[in-house]
Scaffold this active site. Structure first.
Site, PDB file in Angstrom:
ATOM      1  N   ALA A 462       0.826  -1.211   0.000  1.00 52.16           N
ATOM      2  CA  ALA A 462       0.000   0.000   0.000  1.00 52.16           C
ATOM      3  C   ALA A 462       0.863   1.265   0.000  1.00 52.16           C
ATOM      4  O   ALA A 462       0.682   2.159  -0.832  1.00 52.16           O
ATOM      5  CB  ALA A 462      -0.936  -0.017   1.201  1.00 52.16           C
ATOM      6  N   ARG A 499      -6.741  -0.703  -1.616  1.00 51.05           N
ATOM      7  CA  ARG A 499      -5.860   0.312  -1.039  1.00 51.05           C
ATOM      8  C   ARG A 499      -4.510   0.402  -1.738  1.00 51.05           C
ATOM      9  O   ARG A 499      -3.681   1.224  -1.357  1.00 51.05           O
ATOM     10  CB  ARG A 499      -5.652   0.047   0.453  1.00 51.05           C
ATOM     11  N   ASP A 560       6.478  -4.083   6.174  1.00 49.58           N
ATOM     12  CA  ASP A 560       5.444  -4.270   7.184  1.00 49.58           C
ATOM     13  C   ASP A 560       5.858  -5.206   8.309  1.00 49.58           C
ATOM     14  O   ASP A 560       5.022  -5.637   9.090  1.00 49.58           O
ATOM     15  CB  ASP A 560       4.153  -4.792   6.530  1.00 49.58           C
ATOM     16  N   CYS A 616      -1.533 -26.048  27.920  1.00 51.63           N
ATOM     17  CA  CYS A 616      -2.638 -26.533  28.758  1.00 51.63           C
ATOM     18  C   CYS A 616      -3.806 -25.558  28.747  1.00 51.63           C
ATOM     19  O   CYS A 616      -4.971 -25.969  28.842  1.00 51.63           O
ATOM     20  CB  CYS A 616      -2.159 -26.789  30.184  1.00 51.63           C
TER      21      CYS A 616
END
Length: 1037
Positions: A462, A499, A560, A616
């Site tokens: 972008a 975008r 990014d 767990c």
């Protein structure tokens, strides 16, 4: 569709198909706009019904229109009565050379229509009459807002249309960019309702206890694990799912007072029942009403929004300057000539005569503004246009607070650059070039300098797309000696299209860098751009090394990940290359400049919090939706990826388990055995398998857990086992008419069929028929069944006898498959999770929400499940466009070779609040080492090549340090690899000294590198020396 909600059987015939088609359309829309939906929330659904008029299709208008089209606005009407000129192409990225002489609106419409076929893009070239504007009036039958945006309009027209829009309830925006400054005005009417004023989803927390008292005290944990809540004093909250103190459920919102990270005070709870367990406390955001004045009033009584009070006098001066510029243009029929002192003085005199501000007029600001107001700069248009587009989106969606009501932006610090201050009218006069708008500000010689630049853009996502678009408009690397390299390993995906400006649907699955480079050439054929598909990292240091970086004038980072950004910064530090680092998250963005020997190093960004969970917790004691989503993600891998990989590997090489520890080998072979036993013949077998697995996960496993630890079980007298973070679950009963149950079956059966290379089926009715015929044996609890409650207790015990038997049986079965010619090669298809694959997200969402239902955890919708599981960063075109514009303003300064720190700016902004903060970067840091002062940019450089052309040894380095700096090195390291340590015995030290520099690194498995950054410790260090030393860079042959 909400998890757990029941419905009747599907309507027969065509209506069911139509509903299914609508559902698929919704999923397609979600796939395209998902990153934007995380920013705008549910208000984004209103975009498709909105209409926006954008008047003026030069740079700012083009940016507004492109952002609205990409965002999915239902109807965008373009208005411009002028013809495209050569000079427009300095900032109007929608125009091609063939569009010159054609109407700007018509030419822009063709380009915008390609951006998003879902949006109706219309060109209008008539007058902006009241009759025409009435079509943008809000319907009395809906709350759908429509918007009028004016750019490049004279003040008289702005006032006329603004007053009309105010009276008719039409949201009105003025966006204007002149030279190095921009203006934004919003009027959303006399009573505008903001449905959701804040970013993100409302805050939630899991209730752990509520006391009886006045005030009652709520103990809670955040919804992302054991972290505390995120509430603030005065937040309104509601309660749901509380057991025991049920009086709180469904109450009107109540305010809270924060005690600490885990406790809140609420009202009087003395009369309520005693709290027992569970519950959710959720923030409530109430709508806000905002009142705006029409432009005619707001001009004389301006409310100007600023990031801090110190900026207000400057913004007031720009308010006067823009009005004075309108008056000058009305009087002369033109803008002031670039660098014409007489014209600038006349604008200043007009500003003085307006007297619209309470404080003194900053005359230097007005002069500077007027002297370059004829200029057109793509970066300024990008910033102003992006902010205007975001305000339009606020008007439509009701998300975020609107601008109240004026905002001014400027980058006039560019005029203080050495060389810019001496420019004359002749330097800045038009040349009949596409860059005349830029030449008007920086001169013709600077334009030639821009063309000679050599830049690297890392990342074509972008931000990268917006940077490349701006570079094409600016003419960066458009000269004979210029070079622009863009590299990205990724390919274009559907979710990129809303975008990432340079990509179209036909580009899906193509390399981003290749498509982006081609788009740059179409925008400006002169730009010398080269596409790479490489990662810039240690593995490619031979490609992006000394020779490559030392030829660069600058690097623009559009990465990014923190790791990739940190590595790129280290390269720029090593090779003394300027770096512009940009980043966004939702409506927030920032730009950081790193200039060698001038600014502070960027340094490591804050590492993301560890989002791993104890095993767990995931298996037995989930208490947040993040736990159930991670469990579902692990299920996906354990059902559809790993078994197929292990089966295929066993079919290829049955001896491969011998390479594993016995326990792990047994686990893998048991998985292979199950996969071969469960091989389906058709899709119906896949449905039956999914039904059995549903029963195992959501009924039998829970029933066994409760058999081992009943709800009343105590760890010791008076202390319940099921308390605090251990929520007591309940088994689910399968119902083929339950939406979530059926969605799980459909997704699981589809994936199981795919992994076994069978054609899947999406016929829900057929699946329900199969499900109703499935008869499963009743659950019988296992006595003595062990449930491991601590980490590391669940390793499969070694059983050599069982391993031998299982191997023998599977080898025979493998041989039978091969001889019977029933085996395809490979036998199964491993499925790797992809966050943008609808079926994958369907499975994760259903699997997680079923487990959440069992444990009383509030379910997450599909969009939230996708964001959390895929670790998706919210993104929107307006933010990325603004970030790229701000970054390119710093490029101007780098191209000039500016050495004045006061001219540079680091930028932080938040479009949700329409706040922009630009501050001077911090200077390079200074420290002391071995009796002298060093800058953070200082380093020791050594050409580690001996006279015979061979690589130097460690001893050579030690001698060089002693000879050159008088330092006796006691330890020499490369990262975690020790090259020399004086603390070792003499034999080891002698061996270390003889080794060539890269020998140890090869033994440690590190990739080959041309430049080694070494750390060291010296005898001469003071006892107070901090762990800061000038690095030693060794350049290998």
């Amino acid at each position: 569709m909400a998890a757990g909600r029941h419905r009747g059987p599907p309507v027969p015939g065509g209506r069911a198909c139509a509903a299914g088609g609508a559902a698929m359309a919704d999923i397609s829309e979600e796939g395209l706009y998902s990153r934007q939906l995380y920013v705008l929330g549910c208000g984004a659904r209103r975009l498709s019904g909105a209409a926006v008029l954008v008047s003026g299709l030069r740079g700012t208008g083009a940016q507004v229109a492109a952002a609205l089209v990409l965002a999915g606005t239902g109807r965008v009407v373009l208005h411009d009565r002028g013809e495209a000129s050569v000079a427009d192409r300095a900032q109007q990225f929608l125009l091609r050379e063939s569009d010159i002489g054609q109407n700007r609106a018509e030419a822009s419409r063709r380009a915008l229509a390609e951006l998003n076929p879902r949006v109706a893009v219309v060109a209008y070239t008539g007058e902006l009459s009241e009759a025409f504007l009435t079509s943008f009036r809000q319907s009395p039958f809906t709350a759908q807002a429509h918007v009028v945006v004016l750019t490049e309009s004279p003040l008289e027209e702005q006032i006329r249309i603004g007053d009309f829009c105010h009276a008719q309830g039409i949201c009105f925006i003025v966006a204007d960019a002149k030279g190095l400054a921009g203006q934004l005005f919003c009027d959303f009417g006399g009573r505008f309702i903001v449905n959701d004023p804040a970013e993100g989803e409302p805050v939630c927390a899991a209730v752990k206890h509520i006391s009886k008292g006045n005030p009652g005290i709520v103990t809670c944990t955040g919804m992302e694990g054991s972290r505390g809540h995120l509430f603030s004093d005065g937040d309104l909250v509601t309660f749901s799912g509380v057991e025991g103190m049920t009086e709180l459920n469904g109450q009107e919102p109540v305010p809270v007072r924060v005690m600490d990270a885990f406790r809140l005070k609420i009202g009087d709870t003395r009369s309520f029942s005693r709290y027992r367990c569970r519950g959710l406390v959720s923030q409530v955001r109430l709508p806000q009403v905002h009142y705006h004045k029409p432009l005619s009033q707001a001009l004389a009584e301006p409310k100007i929004q600023v990031a801090n009070p110190e900026e207000l006098p400057r913004s007031r001066s720009l308010h006067a300057a823009f009005q004075a510029l309108h008056s000058f243009r009305e009087e002369h029929g033109r803008l002031p000539q670039p660098r014409a002192l007489a014209d600038a003085e006349q604008v200043l005199e007009l500003a003085r005569s307006l007297a619209v501000q309470p404080g003194p007029l900053d005359e230097d600001v007005v002069r500077a503004f007027a002297s370059v107001s004829a200029g057109d700069l793509c970066p300024v248009a990008a910033v102003v246009g992006a902010m205007a587009a975001q305000e339009a989106l606020k008007a439509i969606t009701g998300k975020f607070l609107p601008l109240d009501q004026w905002l001014y932006f400027d980058a006039l610090e560019c005029l203080a650059l050495e060389g810019v201050t001496q420019l004359t009218e002749e330097d800045c006069a038009p040349r009949g070039s596409r860059y005349d708008g830029q030449i008007a500000v920086f001169g013709a010689a600077f334009q030639e300098l821009l063309g000679r630049q050599k830049y690297l853009v890392v990342g074509a996502g972008a931000i990268g797309c917006e940077l490349l678009k701006n570079f094409a408009m600016m003419g960066l690397a458009a000269g004979p000696e210029g070079d622009l390299t863009v590299t990205d390993m990724d390919t274009v995906a559907l979710s990129n299209l809303h975008r990432q400006l340079l990509y179209r649907s036909a580009d899906i699955s193509k390399p981003k860098s290749v498509v982006a480079a081609a788009a740059v050439r179409r925008m400006n054929p002169d730009v010398r751009v080269t596409a790479h598909q490489n990662q810039v990292g240690p593995a490619t240091e031979m490609l992006y090394g000394d020779d490559f970086f030392r030829c660069l004038d600058g690097v623009a980072s559009a990465l990014d990940t923190l790791e990739a950004r940190a590595y790129l910064e280290s390269c720029c530090f090593r090779y003394l290359t300027p770096l512009l680092d940009s980043g966004t998250e939702g409506p927030r963005g920032n730009v950081l400049a790193m200039v060698p020997h001038l600014t502070k190093l960027l340094g490591p960004a804050a590492a993301p919090e560890d989002d791993t969970f104890p095993l767990c917790t995931l298996r037995y004691f989930p208490h947040t939706i993040q736990h159930t989503l991670q469990w579902a993600r692990d299920e996906f891998e354990g059902l559809f990826q790993l078994p197929a990989e292990h089966v295929n590997r066993f079919m290829e090489d049955p001896a491969f388990p011998e390479q594993l520890p016995t326990g792990k080998a047994l686990e893998v072979l048991e998985q292979v055995r199950r996969s071969l036993q469960e091989r389906p013949r058709d899709w119906r077998d896949c449905v039956r398998w999914a039904r059995r697995h549903w029963q195992s996960c959501y009924h039998d496993a829970i029933a066994q857990l409760l058999h081992t630890f009943p709800p009343e079980h105590e760890v010791r007298p008076g202390v319940l086992f099921w308390a605090w973070d251990r929520t007591c679950p309940h088994p689910l009963i399968f119902n083929p008419d339950n939406d979530t149950h059926l969605e799980y079956i459909m997704a699981a059966a589809h994936l199981f069929a795919q992994s076994h290379k069978l054609p899947p089926c999406s016929d829900r009715a057929s699946a329900q028929t199969v499900l109703r015929s499935v008869v499963l044996p009743p659950f019988v609890p296992q006595e003595g069944f062990q449930i491991h409650l601590a980490e590391g207790q669940e390793e499969v015990p070694a059983d050599d006898e069982r391993l031998e038997e299982l191997t023998r049986d599977l080898v025979q079965q493998r041989q039978e498959l091969i001889e019977g010619e029933k085996a395809q090669v490979p036998l199964m298809e491993p499925i790797h999770f992809e966050k943008d694959n609808d079926i994958h997200i369907d499975f994760i969402t259903a699997a997680s929400n079923l487990r959440a239902e069992s444990y009383g955890i509030p379910a997450a919708n599909r969009l939230m499940s996708k964001r959390i599981t895929g670790r998706i960063v919210p993104a929107i075109i307006t933010t990325t466009a603004a970030v790229a514009g701000l970054a390119c303003l710093e490029v101007y300064k780098l191209v000039w070779g500016c050495r004045d720190l006061s001219c540079y700016r680091n930028s932080n902004f938040c479009l949700s609040d329409c706040l922009l903060l630009r501050v001077q970067p911090l200077p390079s840091s200074i420290y002391w080492y071995c009796g002298r002062e060093w800058s953070c940019w200082d380093r020791l450089e050594m050409r580690a090549v001996s006279t015979d052309g061979q690589e130097m040894t460690v001893q050579n380095v030690l001698d060089w340090m002693q000879r050159t700096h008088g330092w006796t090195v006691t330890m020499l390291l490369h990262g975690n690899t020790v090259l020399y340590d004086s603390g070792e015995d003499e034999a080891i030290r002698a061996m270390m000294r003889k080794q060539r520099l890269s020998e140890n690194l090869e033994d440690a498995g590190e990739p080959q590198q041309r430049v080694l950054k070494l750390e060291y410790v010296c005898e001469e260090e003071d006892a107070e020396t901090e762990d800061t030393r000038p690095p030693l860079l060794c350049f290998l042959p």
